[in-house]
Design a protein around this motif. Structure first.
Motif, PDB file in Angstrom:
ATOM      1  N   TYR A   1       0.820  -1.224   0.000  1.00 36.91           N
ATOM      2  CA  TYR A   1       0.000   0.000   0.000  1.00 36.91           C
ATOM      3  C   TYR A   1       0.851   1.269   0.000  1.00 36.91           C
ATOM      4  O   TYR A   1       0.448   2.314  -0.520  1.00 36.91           O
ATOM      5  CB  TYR A   1      -1.005  -0.004   1.160  1.00 36.91           C
ATOM      6  N   ILE A   2       2.064   1.183   0.558  1.00 38.57           N
ATOM      7  CA  ILE A   2       2.971   2.338   0.541  1.00 38.57           C
ATOM      8  C   ILE A   2       3.413   2.620  -0.889  1.00 38.57           C
ATOM      9  O   ILE A   2       3.409   3.768  -1.350  1.00 38.57           O
ATOM     10  CB  ILE A   2       4.202   2.094   1.450  1.00 38.57           C
ATOM     11  N   GLN A   3       3.768   1.566  -1.599  1.00 41.65           N
ATOM     12  CA  GLN A   3       4.180   1.720  -2.995  1.00 41.65           C
ATOM     13  C   GLN A   3       3.020   2.241  -3.850  1.00 41.65           C
ATOM     14  O   GLN A   3       3.213   3.068  -4.745  1.00 41.65           O
ATOM     15  CB  GLN A   3       4.703   0.396  -3.557  1.00 41.65           C
TER      16      GLN A   3
ATOM     17  N   ILE B   1       1.754  17.933   6.877  1.00 40.96           N
ATOM     18  CA  ILE B   1       2.254  16.583   7.185  1.00 40.96           C
ATOM     19  C   ILE B   1       1.076  15.621   7.346  1.00 40.96           C
ATOM     20  O   ILE B   1       1.133  14.475   6.877  1.00 40.96           O
ATOM     21  CB  ILE B   1       3.117  16.607   8.472  1.00 40.96           C
ATOM     22  N   TYR B   2       0.025  16.094   7.995  1.00 42.69           N
ATOM     23  CA  TYR B   2      -1.182  15.278   8.181  1.00 42.69           C
ATOM     24  C   TYR B   2      -1.761  14.837   6.833  1.00 42.69           C
ATOM     25  O   TYR B   2      -2.110  13.667   6.644  1.00 42.69           O
ATOM     26  CB  TYR B   2      -2.215  16.072   8.971  1.00 42.69           C
ATOM     27  N   GLN B   3      -1.840  15.755   5.896  1.00 45.25           N
ATOM     28  CA  GLN B   3      -2.394  15.423   4.576  1.00 45.25           C
ATOM     29  C   GLN B   3      -1.512  14.411   3.842  1.00 45.25           C
ATOM     30  O   GLN B   3      -2.021  13.489   3.188  1.00 45.25           O
ATOM     31  CB  GLN B   3      -2.571  16.699   3.754  1.00 45.25           C
ATOM     32  N   ALA B   4      -0.196  14.573   3.946  1.00 43.96           N
ATOM     33  CA  ALA B   4       0.723  13.617   3.322  1.00 43.96           C
ATOM     34  C   ALA B   4       0.591  12.240   3.980  1.00 43.96           C
ATOM     35  O   ALA B   4       0.653  11.198   3.306  1.00 43.96           O
ATOM     36  CB  ALA B   4       2.160  14.116   3.438  1.00 43.96           C
ATOM     37  N   THR B   5       0.386  12.236   5.308  1.00 41.41           N
ATOM     38  CA  THR B   5       0.227  10.980   6.047  1.00 41.41           C
ATOM     39  C   THR B   5      -1.082  10.288   5.666  1.00 41.41           C
ATOM     40  O   THR B   5      -1.119   9.068   5.438  1.00 41.41           O
ATOM     41  CB  THR B   5       0.256  11.250   7.569  1.00 41.41           C
TER      42      THR B   5
ATOM     43  N   ASP C   1      -4.619   6.119   3.458  1.00 42.54           N
ATOM     44  CA  ASP C   1      -5.849   5.808   2.723  1.00 42.54           C
ATOM     45  C   ASP C   1      -5.679   4.659   1.722  1.00 42.54           C
ATOM     46  O   ASP C   1      -6.667   4.112   1.234  1.00 42.54           O
ATOM     47  CB  ASP C   1      -6.353   7.056   1.989  1.00 42.54           C
ATOM     48  N   HIS C   2      -4.435   4.295   1.427  1.00 40.32           N
ATOM     49  CA  HIS C   2      -4.200   3.173   0.499  1.00 40.32           C
ATOM     50  C   HIS C   2      -4.141   1.825   1.228  1.00 40.32           C
ATOM     51  O   HIS C   2      -4.069   0.777   0.582  1.00 40.32           O
ATOM     52  CB  HIS C   2      -2.902   3.394  -0.282  1.00 40.32           C
TER      53      HIS C   2
ATOM     54  N   LYS D   1      -6.393  -2.000   5.817  1.00 44.35           N
ATOM     55  CA  LYS D   1      -6.712  -1.902   7.246  1.00 44.35           C
ATOM     56  C   LYS D   1      -6.769  -0.429   7.644  1.00 44.35           C
ATOM     57  O   LYS D   1      -6.043   0.402   7.097  1.00 44.35           O
ATOM     58  CB  LYS D   1      -5.657  -2.622   8.081  1.00 44.35           C
ATOM     59  N   GLU D   2      -7.623  -0.110   8.599  1.00 43.77           N
ATOM     60  CA  GLU D   2      -7.748   1.276   9.035  1.00 43.77           C
ATOM     61  C   GLU D   2      -6.490   1.725   9.778  1.00 43.77           C
ATOM     62  O   GLU D   2      -6.001   1.052  10.683  1.00 43.77           O
ATOM     63  CB  GLU D   2      -8.952   1.428   9.974  1.00 43.77           C
ATOM     64  N   ILE D   3      -5.962   2.849   9.335  1.00 48.28           N
ATOM     65  CA  ILE D   3      -4.836   3.468  10.034  1.00 48.28           C
ATOM     66  C   ILE D   3      -5.333   4.805  10.576  1.00 48.28           C
ATOM     67  O   ILE D   3      -5.732   5.695   9.823  1.00 48.28           O
ATOM     68  CB  ILE D   3      -3.625   3.676   9.096  1.00 48.28           C
ATOM     69  N   ARG D   4      -5.332   4.922  11.881  1.00 49.33           N
ATOM     70  CA  ARG D   4      -5.882   6.123  12.514  1.00 49.33           C
ATOM     71  C   ARG D   4      -4.807   7.216  12.609  1.00 49.33           C
ATOM     72  O   ARG D   4      -3.765   7.011  13.238  1.00 49.33           O
ATOM     73  CB  ARG D   4      -6.431   5.787  13.908  1.00 49.33           C
TER      74      ARG D   4
END
Length: 448
Positions: free
Chosen positions: A12-14, A86-90, A95-96, A99-102
């Motif tokens: 998902y990072i890629q 930074i929040y938007q970049a994170t 979002d990819h 699993k939910e990443i909070r």
């Protein structure tokens, strides 16, 4: 690593990188991502716009336990705008993930009670925010960071400048002793050293050297005001540029108000951002900027360091900043991610010493003049000094003679001074020849 794919990040990072069309890591990312992945503490120093945010975000996500219940990462930034960036970049990476990443963004001017209420039901995986709000939530016991494995201090020099380092110190004190600490900054001031020594364990100190202190993709022009009305000159420049987005930097809030009013009254679509603008109003303006409702933004240095507006094609410096270190940050708002940009700095003769200081730092200026509706090359402001450099350096006596020569003096006296100057040079040549002859004779004797 020549490509991001060579890092073998989670799928998902890629995918997030592909979505951004990021294929090749920057110099900072090539050198520092492996260090962050190794678990070592790090102090990374590099110029603005070099890709520092993804340098720490990518390995953070690689290490993240998406099934975890507690806070794993804390990231502080010295301004609301930078924290939000930074929040938007994170979020773009998170979002990819299937699993939910909070991810939570805690900054001043937002609903604290609502944040506390949400924390009661679940803790975020990644905390991003300004030091004051993050520490408030930690101090009250609502935000639990005692299990976090990574702490990032972004824009550490600005954090110090704005007086937030003591608060960052308190946040660090609430983290586990074995937490990995990553400090990123455009510069590492001496006053930052006590904090680094207190919390970082045998850190990797990495300074990414570059041939220029500003991006190679930026045209850096110097334009003389020549005693002209500066408001009118900026208006003419702004209309000539026809930018995608131009940021006009000023030194004071009062100057920002004045210039904004002038440009607006002359039909330009201009936004205004400075410390005196209320948080809610500033947020509204930033949303309008992102929606391309403005072509020009008049801003103070808070904006130069605190926000990242996509698509800035031009930067105009109404004046050289009072703190010269801000010059690089101003100019760094354009020419990002390999895109071309143009920075125009207005100057007057009294600015000459500041310009020389910037040149010592490696900033190269190209003198320009706006003529017949276009920017044209003009003479170097140092042309007289450069001419004088071509002559042999004179000693104190000679300098006195030359200065006398420049004055209005009696007829015939100029010839006398010229004769003295010539005689002085002849004596020096004879002395040099004698010294050279002695050296040659000495060398000849030693050879027998």
């Amino acid at each position: 690593m020549s490509l991001f794919k060579d890092f073998n990040f989670k799928t998902y990072i890629q995918e997030a990188l592909d979505d951004l069309k990021f294929t090749k890591p920057t110099e900072v990312q090539k050198k520092l991502i492996p260090v962050v992945r190794s678990g070592r503490d790090l102090v990374g120093e590099s110029k603005t716009g070099s890709g520092k945010t993804h340098t720490f975000l990518l390995p953070i996500f690689e290490k993240l336990d998406e099934d975890g219940k507690s806070v794993q990462v804390v990231i502080t930034a010295p301004s609301r705008e930078l924290a939000t960036q930074i929040y938007q970049a994170t979020k773009q990476i998170a979002d990819h993930s299937e699993k939910e990443i909070r991810v939570a963004n805690y900054v001043g001017g937002t609903d604290k009670l609502r944040q506390i209420e949400k924390l009661k039901s679940s803790q975020p995986h990644i905390v991003i925010g300004t030091p004051g709000r993050v520490y408030d939530l930690v101090k009250s016991g609502d935000l639990e960071i005692h299990k976090a494995h990574t702490f990032v201090v972004d824009e550490a020099d600005m954090t110090l400048d704005m007086g937030f380092l003591d608060t960052v110190d308190k946040i660090a004190g609430a983290l586990p002793k074995d937490v990995q600490i990553l400090v990123f900054s455009a510069t590492i001031p001496q006053k930052l050293q006590p904090f680094l020594k207190k919390y970082l364990t045998n850190p990797v100190m990495e300074k990414i050297k570059t041939s220029t202190v500003i991006a190679d993709t930026i045209d850096n022009w110097l334009v003389s005001t020549k005693g002209r009305d500066k408001n009118a000159q900026i208006l003419e420049i702004a209309k000539t540029l026809n930018p995608y987005m131009a940021m006009i930097f000023v030194n004071t809030k009062e100057r920002a108000d004045d210039l904004h009013a002038y440009l607006s009254s002359n039909g330009l679509k201009v936004a205004k951002i400075h410390g005196g603008v209320e948080p809610r109003e500033r947020k509204r303006i930033m949303n309008q900027v992102k929606n391309l409702q403005f072509e020009y933004i008049v801003a103070t240095d808070l904006a130069a360091r605190g926000i990242d507006i996509e698509g800035v094609s031009h930067v105009i410096n109404d004046a050289i900043p009072q703190d010269l270190s801000f010059f690089v940050h101003r100019v760094g708002r354009t020419g990002r991610n390999g895109l071309p940009g143009t920075a125009i700095t207005l100057y007057q003769p009294s600015d000459d010493s500041d310009i020389r200081e910037l040149e010592k730092l490696g900033v190269a200026f190209v003198p320009k003049v706006l003529k017949d509706g276009e920017f044209q090359d003009t003479y170097d402001r140092d042309r007289r000094a450069n001419r004088e450099k071509s002559y042999k350096k004179l000693d104190t006596e000679m300098i006195g003679l030359v200065k006398k020569k420049k004055k209005k003096i009696k007829p015939g006296y100029k010839k006398k001074i010229q004769w003295k100057v010539d005689e002085k040079r002849k004596r020096e040549r004879r002395a040099e020849n004698r010294a050279k002859g002695r050296a040659e004779r000495k060398a000849k004797k030693q050879s027998f």
